[in-house]
Design an enzyme around this catalytic site. Structure first.
Site, mmCIF file in Angstrom:
data_model
loop_
_atom_site.group_PDB
_atom_site.id
_atom_site.type_symbol
_atom_site.label_atom_id
_atom_site.label_comp_id
_atom_site.label_asym_id
_atom_site.label_seq_id
_atom_site.Cartn_x
_atom_site.Cartn_y
_atom_site.Cartn_z
ATOM 1 N N ASP A 239 0.906 -1.168 -0.061
ATOM 2 C CA ASP A 239 0.029 0.083 -0.075
ATOM 3 C C ASP A 239 0.922 1.250 -0.039
ATOM 4 O O ASP A 239 1.909 1.357 -0.673
ATOM 5 C CB ASP A 239 -1.067 -0.010 1.193
ATOM 6 C CG ASP A 239 -2.271 0.597 1.052
ATOM 7 O OD1 ASP A 239 -2.208 1.690 0.329
ATOM 8 O OD2 ASP A 239 -3.220 0.373 1.466
ATOM 9 N N HIS A 262 2.402 2.350 -2.960
ATOM 10 C CA HIS A 262 1.584 3.645 -3.957
ATOM 11 C C HIS A 262 2.106 5.071 -3.474
ATOM 12 O O HIS A 262 1.524 5.877 -3.629
ATOM 13 C CB HIS A 262 0.136 3.682 -3.488
ATOM 14 C CG HIS A 262 -0.716 2.410 -3.635
ATOM 15 N ND1 HIS A 262 -1.633 1.999 -3.101
ATOM 16 C CD2 HIS A 262 -0.326 1.139 -4.292
ATOM 17 C CE1 HIS A 262 -1.996 0.670 -3.374
ATOM 18 N NE2 HIS A 262 -1.115 0.076 -4.108
#
Ligand SMILES: *[C@@H]1O[C@H](CO)[C@@H](O)[C@H](O)[C@H]1NC(C)=O
Ligand SMILES: *[C@@H]1O[C@H](CO)[C@@H](O)[C@H](O)[C@H]1NC(C)=O
Ligand SMILES: *[C@@H]1O[C@H](CO)[C@@H](O)[C@H](O)[C@H]1NC(C)=O
Ligand SMILES: *[C@@H]1O[C@H](CO)[C@@H](O)[C@H](O)[C@H]1NC(C)=O
Length: 277
Positions: A239, A262
Site C-alpha cells: 500500500d 503507492h
C-alpha cells in the site's frame, strides 16, 4: 569459644549466601552489557528467544525493572535470537527518564495465527510505545508482524470492520522527541509503523518490507503529529509507502526509496501545512 566459632561460621555462610545472591541478581539483571550502566537485557528477565516460547512476560518484567530512579536506561533485545511477542505496550509512566534507549538487535516476531493473538477481537496495534519524552529506538534488529494469515482473512462480509480489526505493527503514540533508526520492519498485518498524537519524531535508515500484494500494509502512517521527519528509508509494501492523516504538520520527508507501493499520500491536506517532500 566453640559457640563463638560456630556463630562466626554461620555468619560467614550467611554473608556468602547474601553477597552471592545479590551479586548474581545484579549480574544477571542489570549491567552485564556493553550498552551502558543501566542496561536491562530481556534475556535476564526470562525471555528465551527461541522463536517458539512466548517472551512477552520476560519483556514486561525487564521493562518493569526500570523505575523513576534509573537515569538513562537501555532496554536491550540482544542479537542472534528470535523473540515471540503477544501484543505489548510499553508505557513510560513508571520509567520516568527523558533518555530511554530501546536497543533492538535481535528479531521480534508476532504469533502466526490471528486467532492466537491475545487481544480479543480488536488489536489496535501489536507493539506500542506510549507517553515517552526522549526516546531512542535503534539497532540492527528486525520486527516481523507475521501478517500473512491476517492478509488472508476474508473481508468480503464487512470490509470496513475487518480492516479496522487488523493491528498496526509498531505504534508510537502520545510521545515527543523520539528518534528511530536502523531497524527493519516486515510483514505487518496492517500498516507497519504509525506515529499518532506525537511531536518531534525523527526516523532514518529504516527498511520496511512486505509483499506487493499485501493489503493495507502502509509503510509509515502519520496521524495528528507535528514535526516529523523521515529520511533515507527504503519502503516496499502493498500500500502507501508513507501516508499522512489529518491533523499533521511540519513533515519533512527526504530520500525515500519507495516501491512496490503507492507512493506518499496525504489526506485532508488543508489541515496539514509545511510539507517538505
Ligand atoms: C542517553 O543515554 C545513552 C545510552 O545510555 C547515553 O549514551 C547518552 O550519553 C545519554 N545522554 C544523555 C544526554 O544523558
Ligand atoms: C523539531 O524537532 C527538532 C529535533 O527534535 C527540534 O530541534 C525542533 O525544535 C523541533 N521543532 C518544532 C517546531 O517543534
Ligand atoms: C542520509 O543519507 C545521506 C547520504 O548518505 C547522509 O549524508 C545523511 O546524513 C543521511 N541523513 C540522515 C538523517 O540519516
Ligand atoms: C528537511 O530535512 C533535510 C534532511 O535532513 C534538511 O536538509 C532540510 O533542511 C529539512 N528541511 C526543512 C525545511 O527543515
Amino acid at each position: 569459644m566453640a559457640t563463638l566459632k560456630i556463630f562466626f561460621f554461620v555468619l560467614l555462610i550467611q554473608c556468602t549466601i547474601f553477597t552471592g545472591s545479590s551479586r548474581q541478581l545484579k549480574k544477571s539483571n542489570i549491567n552485564i552489557d556493553s550498552y551502558g550502566d543501566n542496561t536491562v537485557n530481556v534475556i535476564s528477565f526470562g525471555a528465551i528467544g527461541d522463536g517458539k516460547k512466548d517472551d512477552s512476560k520476560g519483556f514486561k518484567r525487564a521493562w518493569d525493572a526500570c523505575d523513576s530512579s534509573t537515569p538513562s536506561p537501555t532496554f536491550l533485545v540482544p542479537q542472534g535470537k528470535t523473540f515471540l511477542l503477544q501484543p505489548l505496550t510499553f508505557n513510560r509512566k513508571h520509567c520516568n527518564s527523558n533518555n530511554i534507549t530501546f536497543q533492538i538487535d535481535g528479531r521480534i516476531i508476532a504469533p502466526t495465527k490471528p486467532s492466537t493473538w491475545e487481544c480479543n477481537t480488536n488489536c489496535h496495534h501489536w507493539i506500542g510505545l506510549m507517553n515517552f519524552d526522549g526516546l531512542h529506538i535503534q539497532g540492527s534488529g528486525t520486527i516481523n508482524g507475521q501478517g500473512d494469515n491476517w492478509w488472508k482473512l476474508s473481508c468480503k462480509d464487512n470490509q470496513k470492520s475487518c480492516q479496522l480489526r487488523k493491528p498496526t505493527g509498531f505504534m508510537i503514540g502520545h510521545s515527543k522527541n523520539v528518534d528511530i533508526k536502523g531497524l527493519t520492519f516486515e510483514d505487518s498485518p496492517k500498516m507497519h509503523i504509525a506515529f499518532e498524537d506525537s511531536t518531534s519524531i525523527h526516523a532514518t535508515q529504516l527498511t520496511i518490507k512486505a509483499p506487493g500484494n499485501s493489503p493495507n500494509t502502509d509503510g509509515i502512517h502519520i496521524q495528528r503529529s507535528t514535526n516529523v521527519s523521515i529520511h533515507n528509508t527504503t519502503i516496499q509494501t502493498g500500500d502507501d509507502c508513507i501516508s499522512i492523516g489529518d491533523g499533521s504538520k511540519y513533515i519533512n520527508i527526504t530520500n525515500i526509496e519507495c516501491g512496490p507501493g503507492h507512493g506518499i499520500r496525504y489526506t485532508l491536506l488543508q489541515s496539514s501545512s509545511f510539507l517538505v517532500l
